[in-house]
Enzyme design. Structure first.
Site, mmCIF file in Angstrom:
data_model
loop_
_atom_site.group_PDB
_atom_site.id
_atom_site.type_symbol
_atom_site.label_atom_id
_atom_site.label_comp_id
_atom_site.label_asym_id
_atom_site.label_seq_id
_atom_site.Cartn_x
_atom_site.Cartn_y
_atom_site.Cartn_z
ATOM 1 N N THR A 125 -19.830 19.310 -40.267
ATOM 2 C CA THR A 125 -20.966 19.792 -39.478
ATOM 3 C C THR A 125 -20.669 19.865 -37.982
ATOM 4 O O THR A 125 -21.128 20.804 -37.319
ATOM 5 C CB THR A 125 -22.223 18.938 -39.762
ATOM 6 O OG1 THR A 125 -22.514 19.028 -41.169
ATOM 7 C CG2 THR A 125 -23.417 19.420 -38.981
ATOM 8 N N ASN A 150 -25.405 18.041 -43.357
ATOM 9 C CA ASN A 150 -24.999 16.654 -43.586
ATOM 10 C C ASN A 150 -23.589 16.557 -44.153
ATOM 11 O O ASN A 150 -23.324 15.788 -45.068
ATOM 12 C CB ASN A 150 -26.000 15.976 -44.528
ATOM 13 C CG ASN A 150 -27.381 15.967 -43.930
ATOM 14 O OD1 ASN A 150 -27.584 15.496 -42.826
ATOM 15 N ND2 ASN A 150 -28.341 16.507 -44.658
ATOM 16 N N CYS A 151 -22.685 17.316 -43.581
ATOM 17 C CA CYS A 151 -21.308 17.388 -44.057
ATOM 18 C C CYS A 151 -20.386 16.827 -42.981
ATOM 19 O O CYS A 151 -20.701 16.872 -41.791
ATOM 20 C CB CYS A 151 -20.987 18.866 -44.335
ATOM 21 S SG CYS A 151 -19.280 19.204 -44.818
ATOM 22 N N GLY A 152 -19.251 16.333 -43.379
ATOM 23 C CA GLY A 152 -18.265 15.854 -42.418
ATOM 24 C C GLY A 152 -17.777 16.952 -41.493
ATOM 25 O O GLY A 152 -17.267 16.677 -40.406
#
Length: 176
Positions: A61, A57-59
Site C-alpha cells: 500500500t 491493507n496490503c504490505g
C-alpha cells in the site's frame, strides 16, 4: 443546408474520435467514494495509461506515494494513472469511504481512483479482462500495467516492481 452540413461534419469528427478509443476503455466507471461516473475513453483520450490494482491493507500500500509521484511527473507528458481498488486478495476495506481515506488522506492520491471491483476471474471488470487477455491477471495487489495509447501494447509488472523502479520508468517512457 449549412446546419445539415455542420451537423454531419460534427458527427463524423466525434465518431472518428470515439473510434480511436480502445474497446477495453469504452465504459463508464464510478469514481471512488463518489456518485460521479467517469468515462474512461474521455479520461484517457488515446493517451498511455498506467493501471494498478490496489488494496488499502496490503504490505505494498505505501506504493501509493510513488504512484502519486509518477502521476505528477508524467501527467503533463500525457500519462494517465488509474487505480482500481479490489478485494480479490482480501486486503481492501469493507467500506468505500475507508478506502477513500487511505488513498486521499493517508497518501495524497490525486490520480483517478475508481470504486472497488474485481480484477481477476469471471467477475473482473472490463479493463482487467482485457489486461488478462493481453498479458495476465494480477496475482496480487499493486500489479502495474503500462498500456500504449492505442491499447495494443501492454506491459505487466508485479507487486515487487516499485513505481519508481528503472524498469517501470523505462516502460512508461517508451509509450509516451
Amino acid at each position: 443546408m449549412k446546419t445539415i452540413f455542420w451537423t454531419a461534419a460534427l458527427t463524423l469528427v466525434s465518431g472518428g474520435a470515439l473510434a480511436q478509443c480502445p474497446d477495453y476503455l469504452n465504459y463508464d466507471a464510478k469514481r471512488l467514494h463518489s456518485s460521479e461516473k467517469v468515462n474512461l475513453c474521455e479520461l484517457t483520450q488515446g493517451k498511455p495509461v498506467l493501471i494498478v490494482n490496489t488494496a488499502s491493507n496490503c504490505g505494498f500500500t505505501p506504493q501509493f506515494k510513488q504512484l502519486e509521484a509518477i502521476n505528477r511527473l508524467y501527467a503533463d507528458k500525457g500519462l494517465v494513472v488509474i487505480g482500481f481498488p479490489s478485494d480479490d486478495f482480501f486486503q481492501e476495506e469493507d467500506d468505500e469511504k475507508d478506502t477513500a481515506k487511505v488513498c486521499y488522506l493517508n497518501y495524497g492520491v490525486s490520480f483517478t481512483m475508481l470504486s472497488p471491483s474485481a480484477v481477476r476471474g469471471s467477475d473482473a471488470n472490463p479493463v482487467f479482462r482485457y489486461l488478462a487477455e493481453k498479458s495476465a491477471s494480477p496475482k496480487w495487489n499493486f500489479y502495474k500495467y503500462v498500456v500504449s495509447g492505442d491499447g495494443e501494447q501492454v506491459m505487466q509488472f508485479n507487486s515487487r516492481v516499485t513505481p519508481d523502479s528503472e524498469e517501470l520508468t523505462k516502460a512508461i517512457e517508451s509509450v509516451l
